[in-house]
Design a protein around this motif. Structure first.
Motif, short mmCIF file in Angstrom:
data_model
loop_
_atom_site.label_atom_id
_atom_site.label_comp_id
_atom_site.label_asym_id
_atom_site.label_seq_id
_atom_site.Cartn_x
_atom_site.Cartn_y
_atom_site.Cartn_z
N MET A 234 0.42 16.67 40.10
CA MET A 234 1.37 15.58 39.94
C MET A 234 1.38 15.18 38.46
N ILE A 235 2.57 14.88 37.96
CA ILE A 235 2.75 14.41 36.58
C ILE A 235 3.17 12.95 36.62
N LYS A 236 2.54 12.18 35.75
CA LYS A 236 2.88 10.76 35.65
C LYS A 236 3.44 10.53 34.25
N TYR A 237 4.61 9.92 34.18
CA TYR A 237 5.24 9.54 32.92
C TYR A 237 4.98 8.05 32.75
N ILE A 238 4.35 7.68 31.66
CA ILE A 238 3.90 6.31 31.46
C ILE A 238 4.63 5.70 30.27
N VAL A 239 5.10 4.48 30.45
CA VAL A 239 5.81 3.77 29.40
C VAL A 239 5.13 2.41 29.22
N LEU A 240 4.74 2.12 28.00
CA LEU A 240 4.10 0.85 27.68
C LEU A 240 5.05 0.07 26.78
N TYR A 241 5.46 -1.10 27.25
CA TYR A 241 6.37 -1.95 26.49
C TYR A 241 5.59 -3.09 25.86
#
Length: 105
Positions: A1-8
């Protein structure tokens, strides 16, 4: 599984940004083909801030894809492009760090 992470990081107008993010951006993200699930969390407290420097985090978004192949297909889709354009439109591109990771445990 691939997780795309975005930190704002925290925007100047958190309430205004959140309204745009949840009303316009997140529905587009949820339309991306191959997306297994998306989660968004509001940062409540930072315990060890040194790694982030002066940055005050606001939201963390995580998007899960079944495989590297499905992730690669997703980032080439029109829906992905639309989500990026929308993020720029709502002022999120200057607030964001993005990276992908393989889920190993």
């Amino acid at each position: 599984m691939i997780k795309y992470i975005v930190l704002y990081k925290r925007p100047a107008d958190p309430e205004g940004f959140d309204r745009k993010y949840f009303e316009s951006h997140l529905p587009i993200v949820n339309s991306v083909p191959g997306l297994v699930r998306a989660e968004v969390a509001r940062v409540q407290q930072v315990f060890l801030a040194g790694f982030l420097g002066e940055t005050e985090p606001h939201l963390v978004a995580e998007m899960y894809f079944e495989s590297e192949a499905s992730f690669k297909a997703a980032i080439q889709s029109p829906e992905w492009a639309t989500s990026g354009a929308n993020l720029a439109e709502i002022g999120g591109m200057e607030l964001v760090a993005m990276f992908s990771a393989e889920v190993v445990a």
